[in-house]
Design an enzyme around this catalytic site. Structure first.
Site, PDB file in Angstrom:
ATOM      1  N   ASP A  83      -9.122 -10.848  -5.123  1.00  0.00           N
ATOM      2  CA  ASP A  83      -8.632 -10.382  -3.816  1.00  0.00           C
ATOM      3  C   ASP A  83      -8.553 -11.551  -2.829  1.00  0.00           C
ATOM      4  OD1 ASP A  83      -7.529  -8.522  -2.133  1.00  0.00           O
ATOM      5  OD2 ASP A  83      -9.276  -7.215  -2.051  1.00  0.00           O
TER       6      ASP A  83
ATOM      7  N   TYR B  27       0.811  -1.220   0.000  1.00  0.00           N
ATOM      8  CA  TYR B  27       0.000   0.000   0.000  1.00  0.00           C
ATOM      9  C   TYR B  27       0.847   1.274   0.000  1.00  0.00           C
ATOM     10  CZ  TYR B  27      -4.850  -1.582   0.861  1.00  0.00           C
ATOM     11  OH  TYR B  27      -6.107  -2.092   0.748  1.00  0.00           O
TER      12      TYR B  27
ATOM     13  N   ARG C  61     -15.928  -0.576  -7.011  1.00  0.00           N
ATOM     14  CA  ARG C  61     -16.359  -0.404  -5.617  1.00  0.00           C
ATOM     15  C   ARG C  61     -17.283   0.787  -5.460  1.00  0.00           C
ATOM     16  NH1 ARG C  61     -11.441  -0.382  -2.133  1.00  0.00           N
ATOM     17  NH2 ARG C  61     -13.033  -0.357  -0.516  1.00  0.00           N
TER      18      ARG C  61
END
Length: 410
Positions: free
Chosen positions: A292, A139, A236
């Protein structure tokens, strides 16, 4: 007959309804040395001495093995304390879902979990028979690496093919600036040129209102090819999906995530998003679907604390493929997003297609759309819906005192 013997000889698959992904009708395929050696409408006459196995597929659909381009092979999670670290998925969690290739990555936790651990997990999956690669980083910026740089990792660490999943528009990200993103993307791109690998930056998209603004700025203010920027989770939010469509028209590959979507939620399920994408007129080769798997799928309250979580599964890929087929989309139109498109983006030669010279990574589907047989490099992992090749630590129980054998290598 053991898979060691089968791998040493030739395997004939008869009476397959082939989707390559384009439909080829009823075909017979000869497998050997991990490849598809021959394919034709008439079964060849071969001496039994050279055949290790002959399997009648009885007209079942035969598709390329699914490529799951976003997998937490070390496990993900950790956003709500160490007890919420998700365990690493085992081999059959992938293969029973028709997945024959994975790309592993680190997420929120790129501190307790490391690139070193990621590479070790990729090697372990390879030893168990799965095709596996990975991304360096996670990240946050500066990215977690083995050699000290993204360029060094991609050029010198064979399984690493790019950087990711780097978070943007998310409260868990390191809030990267445009200059930081461009520096990272340039490292990945040049490393890809030097090594012949994908050389992309796989970008995690959060719920932030900035959406894909940083990527648009990167395309406008640099000379980097659009394909270097590969945003994921773009379904999303519905508005984010519309932004992603525009980026696909500009040359980016976009990745849909097969996560659960509640009725009335401001999101598109992967099947609905894929149908909308294919109907939009955007380039059909620039969309992929991933699961995922092994990652935490959390929800957060207004203060950024986890208020609930789920765990991604590779089985979501086949579920979403069957859901989009139920919407009336033809298999040959939907299938590339799970096979050929990720293979092309990731520069995985021989993957994502069925043809002479391609890798023998193959899946048959039963009448319900579940994986019935799975072959990786011609070696069976699933036969008649049953797992025949287990990972090291998921072998069926043995009598007390019996040692667990090491799975055969190939």
């Amino acid at each position: 007959m053991s898979e060691t013997a089968s791998h040493a000889g030739l395997r004939l698959l008869r009476n397959a309804e082939v989707y390559a992904p384009r439909p080829l009708g009823r075909q017979h395929l000869l497998l050997g040395g991990g490849k598809i050696l021959w394919m034709g409408a008439q079964a060849p006459e071969l001496p039994q001495a050279v055949l290790a196995d002959s399997i009648d597929l009885q007209g079942r659909r035969l598709i390329p093995g699914l490529i799951d381009g976003h997998v937490h092979v070390t496990g993900g999670g950790g956003e709500a304390g160490f007890r919420t670290r998700v365990p690493a998925p085992t081999l059959s969690r992938y293969t029973r879902a028709g997945v024959t290739s994975v790309v592993g990555l680190l997420g929120t936790d790129d501190l307790a979990r490391s690139t070193r651990e990621l590479v070790a997990a990729v090697y372990a999956l390879r030893e168990e028979g799965l095709n596996a690669w990975g991304y360096c980083g996670g990240y946050h910026l500066p990215p977690a690496t083995l050699t000290g740089s993204v360029r060094g990792d991609v050029v010198f660490i064979e399984p690493l093919i790019g950087a990711g999943e780097v978070a943007i528009s998310d409260h868990r990200s390191s809030q990267p600036t445009l200059d930081e993103l461009l520096r990272l993307a340039s490292e990945a791109h040049v490393a890809g040129l030097m090594s012949g690998k994908a050389g992309i930056v796989h970008l995690h998209l959060g719920d932030g209102a900035r959406g894909l603004e940083l990527v648009r700025q990167a395309l406008e203010r640099s000379e980097l090819p659009a394909r270097v920027f590969n945003p994921t989770h773009v379904n999303r939010r519905k508005a984010l999906f519309e932004e992603a469509l525009e980026l696909a028209r500009r040359g980016c590959w976009i990745d849909l995530t097969a996560f659960p979507v509640e009725e009335g939620e401001d999101a598109w399920s992967a099947d609905e998003a894929l149908q909308r994408y294919l109907d939009s007129g955007a380039p059909p080769e620039r969309v992929t679907v991933s699961s995922d798997a092994g990652g935490c799928l959390p929800c957060f309250d207004a203060d950024g604390r986890v208020c609930g979580m789920d765990v991604g599964e590779s089985g979501a890929l086949l579920d979403s493929l069957n859901a989009v087929l139920a919407r009336g989309v033809a298999l040959e139109r939907a299938l590339p997003a799970y096979t050929l498109n990720p293979a092309q983006l990731l520069r995985l030669d021989g993957k994502g297609r069925i043809g002479v010279g391609a890798d023998a990574d193959l899946v048959t589907l039963d009448e319900r759309g579940a994986a019935h047989d799975v072959f990786i490099g011609g070696v069976a992992h699933l036969r008649d819906g049953a797992i025949v090749r287990h990972g090291q630590f998921e072998t069926p129980a043995r009598p007390t005192g019996a040692s667990a054998p090491i799975p055969p290598q190939h």
